[in-house]
Design a protein around this motif. Structure first.
Motif, PDB file in Angstrom:
ATOM      1  N   ARG A  34      -2.594  -8.881  -3.113  1.00  0.00           N
ATOM      2  CA  ARG A  34      -2.322  -8.121  -1.890  1.00  0.00           C
ATOM      3  C   ARG A  34      -3.031  -8.799  -0.734  1.00  0.00           C
ATOM      4  NH1 ARG A  34      -4.779  -2.444  -2.964  1.00  0.00           N
ATOM      5  NH2 ARG A  34      -4.211  -2.176  -0.778  1.00  0.00           N
ATOM      6  N   GLU A  85     -14.881  -2.228  -4.682  1.00  0.00           N
ATOM      7  CA  GLU A  85     -13.698  -1.569  -5.231  1.00  0.00           C
ATOM      8  C   GLU A  85     -12.437  -2.000  -4.484  1.00  0.00           C
ATOM      9  OE1 GLU A  85     -17.313   0.415  -6.280  1.00  0.00           O
ATOM     10  OE2 GLU A  85     -16.504  -0.062  -4.286  1.00  0.00           O
ATOM     11  N   GLU A  86     -12.553  -2.087  -3.166  1.00  0.00           N
ATOM     12  CA  GLU A  86     -11.421  -2.517  -2.363  1.00  0.00           C
ATOM     13  C   GLU A  86     -11.059  -3.964  -2.689  1.00  0.00           C
ATOM     14  OE1 GLU A  86     -10.057  -2.289   2.342  1.00  0.00           O
ATOM     15  OE2 GLU A  86     -12.185  -2.263   1.819  1.00  0.00           O
ATOM     16  N   ALA A 113      -9.218  -4.289  -5.968  1.00  0.00           N
ATOM     17  CA  ALA A 113      -7.868  -3.740  -5.862  1.00  0.00           C
ATOM     18  C   ALA A 113      -6.880  -4.757  -5.298  1.00  0.00           C
ATOM     19  CB  ALA A 113      -7.876  -2.487  -4.997  1.00  0.00           C
ATOM     20  N   HIS A 114      -7.381  -5.833  -4.699  1.00  0.00           N
ATOM     21  CA  HIS A 114      -6.517  -6.870  -4.143  1.00  0.00           C
ATOM     22  C   HIS A 114      -6.313  -8.037  -5.111  1.00  0.00           C
ATOM     23  CE1 HIS A 114      -7.270  -4.611  -0.476  1.00  0.00           C
ATOM     24  NE2 HIS A 114      -6.342  -5.321   0.130  1.00  0.00           N
ATOM     25  N   ASP A 123      -5.219  -5.539 -14.979  1.00  0.00           N
ATOM     26  CA  ASP A 123      -5.396  -4.366 -15.825  1.00  0.00           C
ATOM     27  C   ASP A 123      -5.858  -4.737 -17.233  1.00  0.00           C
ATOM     28  OD1 ASP A 123      -2.531  -5.332 -15.763  1.00  0.00           O
ATOM     29  OD2 ASP A 123      -2.439  -4.065 -17.541  1.00  0.00           O
TER      30      ASP A 123
END
Length: 285
Positions: free
Chosen positions: A136, A145-146, A149-150, A193
């Motif tokens: 992303r 955390e951010e 998430a990328h 994941d």
């Protein structure tokens, strides 16, 4: 998922290694594995659904070349001196901020492709590294955390380096990092994941069967999340960008003289737990 690309150089097709270790063709589902795919949740959903259904065509792996698992890489940002033990072996102080250099995307080859020793090279060295693949667009991220998430996924990278070019020829490190074939990548892009903790991965590298590097990402000075967060304040990270996150101790540079630098005919093998294994034979450019 374990995503990969197979076939002749420049004509690879997308594939998937299923839970049973069977190689399956993704050509009818997606055109390729690249940043556009990683940024497209719907397309990734189709891949996951096809993998779950179990009816993707089986590919005969015998004699089939495995290429880099990612096409059309935007940039390769690399972090130097990012393991405590590697900093110690080279006599360097642990950096206060991540040390940054770049590799050109055209240094990337497949995990089993030949690595070329540059002409006039006397100090070609090995480095097993965890590669982070961005999924992303990342700008000015604020938290670990951010940052995670990328991340789309992870892969094995071999940050081949020429130490004379890098250290003794003036300027930045880039001259010793960008020779042709100096970034074998793969065999797989393992989606995030399936890697619950990127700071709990074992890395190993052998030269001619002798274990040279045996480390863990737990020893990183700047963990993956901090590297992604930090870089996003200096540049925009786009889907399909790659970050090489540094190497543990055991490189030729850290050995006593005479240092065992690589020569034509040598064989390097490297692996990261859960991310696969590479093997390259070296020959002269």
């Amino acid at each position: 998922m374990k995503l990969l690309r197979v076939g002749p150089a420049g004509a690879e097709r997308p594939a998937l290694l299923d839970a049973g270790g069977v190689l399956r063709d993704l050509s009818a589902v997606v055109p390729d594995i690249d940043g556009a795919l990683l940024a497209d949740e719907a397309a990734l959903g189709r891949v996951r659904a096809a993998a779950t259904a179990g009816d993707l065509p089986v590919l005969d792996a015998d004699g089939l070349r495995v290429g880099p698992p990612l096409a059309r890489i935007g940039k390769i940002a690399c972090i130097g001196l990012n393991y405590h033990d590697h900093a110690r072996e080279t006599g360097a102080e642990p950096p206060g901020e991540p040390v940054l250099f770049f590799k050109a995307p055209d240094t990337v080859v497949g995990p089993y492709d030949t690595v070329l020793v540059p002409r006039r090279s006397v100090k070609t060295d090995w480095e097993v590294e965890l590669a982070v693949v961005i999924g992303r667009t990342a700008r000015y991220l604020e938290s670990a955390e951010e940052a995670l998430a990328h991340v789309a996924g992870y892969a094995v990278a071999h940050d081949v380096s020429e130490r004379e070019f890098q250290i003794e020829r003036g300027g930045t490190w880039d001259k010793g990092k960008n020779c042709e074939t100096f970034n074998p990548l793969g065999p797989w892009l393992v989606t995030a994941d399936e890697v619950p903790d990127p700071q709990d991965l074992a890395l190993r590298l052998w030269v001619n069967g002798a274990l040279k590097q045996n480390g863990t990402t737990a020893d990183q000075i700047f963990p993956v999340a901090e590297v992604v967060r930090y870089l996003s304040h200096f540049m925009t990270l786009y889907p399909g960008d790659v970050i090489n996150t540094g190497t543990p101790a055991g490189v030729a540079l850290g050995h006593p003289d005479p240092k065992p630098y690589l020569r034509a005919g040598d064989v390097v093998e490297l692996e990261i737990a859960g991310l696969g294994r590479q093997r390259q034979e070296l020959r002269d450019a």
